[in-house]
Design an enzyme around this catalytic site. Structure first.
Site, mmCIF file in Angstrom:
data_model
loop_
_atom_site.group_PDB
_atom_site.id
_atom_site.type_symbol
_atom_site.label_atom_id
_atom_site.label_comp_id
_atom_site.label_asym_id
_atom_site.label_seq_id
_atom_site.Cartn_x
_atom_site.Cartn_y
_atom_site.Cartn_z
ATOM 1 N N HIS A 52 17.449 11.340 117.295
ATOM 2 C CA HIS A 52 18.975 10.956 116.856
ATOM 3 C C HIS A 52 19.638 12.063 116.043
ATOM 4 O O HIS A 52 19.405 11.857 114.693
ATOM 5 C CB HIS A 52 18.810 9.744 116.434
ATOM 6 C CG HIS A 52 20.226 8.851 116.253
ATOM 7 N ND1 HIS A 52 20.746 7.735 116.792
ATOM 8 C CD2 HIS A 52 21.145 9.252 115.716
ATOM 9 C CE1 HIS A 52 21.797 7.481 116.750
ATOM 10 N NE2 HIS A 52 22.049 8.316 115.588
ATOM 11 N N HIS A 54 23.256 14.350 115.590
ATOM 12 C CA HIS A 54 24.682 14.700 116.065
ATOM 13 C C HIS A 54 24.742 16.376 115.705
ATOM 14 O O HIS A 54 24.867 16.644 114.676
ATOM 15 C CB HIS A 54 25.804 13.901 115.419
ATOM 16 C CG HIS A 54 25.733 12.299 115.679
ATOM 17 N ND1 HIS A 54 26.431 11.691 116.716
ATOM 18 C CD2 HIS A 54 25.049 11.478 115.304
ATOM 19 C CE1 HIS A 54 26.253 10.656 116.412
ATOM 20 N NE2 HIS A 54 25.390 10.335 115.944
ATOM 21 N N GLY A 221 30.385 6.213 117.390
ATOM 22 C CA GLY A 221 31.640 5.805 116.758
ATOM 23 C C GLY A 221 31.680 4.535 115.781
ATOM 24 O O GLY A 221 30.220 4.075 115.584
ATOM 25 N N HIS A 250 24.494 3.426 119.892
ATOM 26 C CA HIS A 250 24.711 2.903 118.633
ATOM 27 C C HIS A 250 25.181 1.677 118.569
ATOM 28 O O HIS A 250 26.030 1.107 119.109
ATOM 29 C CB HIS A 250 25.839 3.874 117.922
ATOM 30 C CG HIS A 250 25.410 5.221 117.514
ATOM 31 N ND1 HIS A 250 25.283 6.445 118.435
ATOM 32 C CD2 HIS A 250 25.310 5.931 116.435
ATOM 33 C CE1 HIS A 250 25.132 7.455 117.889
ATOM 34 N NE2 HIS A 250 25.029 7.211 116.465
ATOM 35 N N GLU A 253 24.034 -0.879 113.516
ATOM 36 C CA GLU A 253 23.859 0.202 112.169
ATOM 37 C C GLU A 253 24.595 -0.638 111.199
ATOM 38 O O GLU A 253 24.220 -0.620 110.049
ATOM 39 C CB GLU A 253 24.618 1.350 112.755
ATOM 40 C CG GLU A 253 24.748 2.532 111.588
ATOM 41 C CD GLU A 253 25.363 3.687 112.030
ATOM 42 O OE1 GLU A 253 25.918 3.672 113.075
ATOM 43 O OE2 GLU A 253 25.124 4.791 111.220
ATOM 44 N N HIS A 274 19.963 3.354 115.546
ATOM 45 C CA HIS A 274 19.867 2.594 114.233
ATOM 46 C C HIS A 274 19.147 1.121 114.368
ATOM 47 O O HIS A 274 18.012 1.102 114.337
ATOM 48 C CB HIS A 274 21.142 2.611 113.522
ATOM 49 C CG HIS A 274 21.674 3.988 113.201
ATOM 50 N ND1 HIS A 274 21.542 4.637 112.230
ATOM 51 C CD2 HIS A 274 22.539 4.722 114.075
ATOM 52 C CE1 HIS A 274 22.196 5.857 112.342
ATOM 53 N NE2 HIS A 274 23.017 5.771 113.452
ATOM 54 N N ASP A 332 20.225 12.183 111.802
ATOM 55 C CA ASP A 332 21.626 11.566 111.987
ATOM 56 C C ASP A 332 22.775 12.814 112.034
ATOM 57 O O ASP A 332 23.050 13.260 113.031
ATOM 58 C CB ASP A 332 21.891 10.525 111.451
ATOM 59 C CG ASP A 332 23.006 9.585 112.066
ATOM 60 O OD1 ASP A 332 23.202 9.996 113.282
ATOM 61 O OD2 ASP A 332 23.397 8.558 111.481
ATOM 62 N N ASP A 333 23.117 12.867 110.762
ATOM 63 C CA ASP A 333 24.239 13.942 110.300
ATOM 64 C C ASP A 333 23.836 14.958 109.048
ATOM 65 O O ASP A 333 24.332 14.785 108.205
ATOM 66 C CB ASP A 333 25.434 13.253 110.171
ATOM 67 C CG ASP A 333 26.150 12.589 111.326
ATOM 68 O OD1 ASP A 333 26.344 13.217 112.366
ATOM 69 O OD2 ASP A 333 25.664 11.630 111.431
HETATM 70 O O1 LIG Z 1 25.863 7.431 112.252
HETATM 71 C C1 LIG Z 1 26.838 7.227 113.250
HETATM 72 N N1 LIG Z 1 27.307 6.189 113.624
HETATM 73 C C2 LIG Z 1 28.308 6.310 114.606
HETATM 74 N N2 LIG Z 1 29.062 7.402 115.173
HETATM 75 C C3 LIG Z 1 28.489 8.398 114.334
HETATM 76 C C4 LIG Z 1 27.570 8.624 113.657
HETATM 77 N N3 LIG Z 1 27.232 9.894 113.211
HETATM 78 C C5 LIG Z 1 28.197 10.698 113.990
HETATM 79 N N4 LIG Z 1 28.967 9.729 114.824
HETATM 80 C C6 LIG Z 1 30.126 10.063 115.583
HETATM 81 O O2 LIG Z 1 29.563 10.682 116.966
HETATM 82 C C7 LIG Z 1 30.146 11.813 117.186
HETATM 83 C C8 LIG Z 1 29.744 12.590 118.229
HETATM 84 O O3 LIG Z 1 28.488 13.446 117.722
HETATM 85 C C9 LIG Z 1 30.659 12.333 116.024
HETATM 86 O O4 LIG Z 1 31.931 13.252 116.026
HETATM 87 C C10 LIG Z 1 30.862 11.011 114.912
HETATM 88 O O5 LIG Z 1 32.449 10.775 115.360
#
Ligand SMILES: O=c1[nH]cnc2c1ncn2[C@@H]1O[C@H](CO)[C@@H](O)[C@H]1O
Length: 396
Positions: A52, A54, A221, A250, A253, A274, A332-333
């Site tokens: 997981h 992005h 999202g 998702h 979360e 999540h 995640d990010d």
């Molecule tokens: O933790 C998260 N929860 C929900 N959406 C997310 C999370 N991290 C990123 N994105 C969303 O997923 C898109 C595609 O990769 C990202 O552009 C962001 O808007």
């Protein structure tokens, strides 16, 4: 022949990784993801699986600055350190405020062929440097396009880069990275909760690129604003089921357990992104445990998005660990959280009581829950088991 070659690639990856690693990250390596964690201990210096993460949340800050310069896009900061300060989240906030961070830089990368291919290739390099030997990376093709998408995201001018071509470019970048850094990378295409009109396109792209590295569909999202999946998302997931496209969502979360229930029962999710709030519904949790449902957990992310309490010692993943549930640890990010996978593992070790044995177990669970075809999955499990000395390696 093909299988042996792939297997050799994975084993080579793990050898390469272990030979490169010391117990501390080198400065260069840390710098390559702009996460200055050079003094941080590496608690689990072994091959790992990440499920997981992005792509658009895992870009190098330096790349954003470079691409902006090349394209003549003015940024509020013209060097990586200053830009990083604008992008990263340092204190716990909300999922909604975290998602706004993408506004800082997505307009730089979106619509640019060279940049999209570059972020995919660099992503694989960064993961290889973290000891990941198999990764599933996700993104929304629509959010990186500037044509064939309505509305055109990030206030871009209309161009000629469609979501379809975005997928091709990401596939190319990932494949280049795979060849260069000797790990395996697959992708997951995201539907966005607030953009149900894109979802049928997303499932069509999953179908079209099924044999070129796209392994599943996701729904990402802000679930706090959209607790119930729009009928268009439901239709896309029905089509995914019909065509044998793997599914993750998702859910739970920041949204309630009912979002998880819907993800599994209505959208037929095979994994939950999540999933922390599943624990609010004991019956559902027990049912999912019995089904061996996989939870893609992201500890650092969950603190900074406010999804979970900032006190890691009471984190839901501790319950997953104690119950020997099927879950993974993920970043995640990492761009926005100024993080990397070691930081998640270190946190689990320091604040949640995770042991080396549990790290091994959860990585085997992750490999088993990957969206690879059965044969490749078996190879991955075997590679990990050998690296962890859980089974004797058999010479050919
Ligand atoms: O933790 C998260 N929860 C929900 N959406 C997310 C999370 N991290 C990123 N994105 C969303 O997923 C898109 C595609 O990769 C990202 O552009 C962001 O808007």
């Amino acid at each position: 022949m093909h299988i042996i070659a792939r297997r050799a690639a994975i084993s080579l990856g793990s050898q390469l990784v272990s030979s490169l690693y010391t117990s501390r990250l080198s400065h260069n390596r840390a710098f390559s993801t702009m996460a200055d964690r050079s003094s941080e201990q590496v608690v689990f210096n072994k091959p790992k699986v990440e499920l997981h993460v992005h792509l658009d949340g895992a870009i190098r800050v330096q790349t954003i600055v470079d691409v902006a310069k090349r394209r003549g896009i003015r940024l509020p900061a013209d060097n990586a350190e200053e830009m990083k300060k604008r992008i990263i989240v340092e204190e716990p906030g909300t999922l909604t405020s975290f998602l706004e961070k993408f506004n800082e830089y997505m307009h730089v990368i979106a619509g640019d062929r060279e940049a999209i291919k570059r972020i995919a290739r660099e992503f694989v390099e960064d993961k290889a440097n973290e000891g990941v030997i198999y990764v599933e990376v996700r993104y929304s093709p629509h959010l990186l396009a500037n044509s064939g998408v309505e509305p055109i995201p990030w206030n871009q001018e209309e161009g000629d880069l469609s979501p379809d071509e975005v997928v091709r470019l990401v596939n190319e970048g990932l494949s280049e990275g795979e060849r260069e850094f000797k790990i395996k990378a697959r992708s997951i295409l995201c539907c966005m909760r607030h953009m149900p009109s894109w979802s049928m396109d997303v499932v069509e792209l999953c179908k079209k690129y099924k044999d070129e590295g796209v392994v599943a569909i996701d729904l990402a999202g802000d679930e706090s604003l959209n607790c119930e999946a729009n009928p268009e998302h439901r239709r896309a997931y029905e089509e995914a089921v019909r065509c044998g496209i793997h599914r993750t969502v998702h859910a739970g979360e920041v949204g309630p357990a009912s979002v998880v229930k819907e993800a599994v029962e209505v959208l037929k999710a095979e994994r939950v992104g999540h999933g922390y709030n599943t624990l609010e519904d004991r019956d559902l949790y027990e049912k999912l445990l019995a089904q061996n449902m996989h939870f893609e957990t992201c500890p650092i992310s969950s603190k900074l998005t406010g999804a979970c309490d900032a006190d890691f010692t009471i984190h839901p993943v501790i319950t997953f660990m104690k119950d020997q549930a099927n879950y993974s640890l993920n970043t995640d990010d990492p761009l926005i959280f100024n993080s990397n996978l070691h930081h998640d593992y270190n946190t689990a070790h320091q604040h949640m009581g995770f042991t080396e044995e549990e790290f091994k177990r959860l990585n085997i669970c992750s490999a088993q829950s990957s969206f690879l075809p059965a044969e490749e999955k078996e190879e991955l499990v075997k590679t990990l088991s050998e690296a962890y000395e859980m089974i004797q390696s058999t010479a050919f």
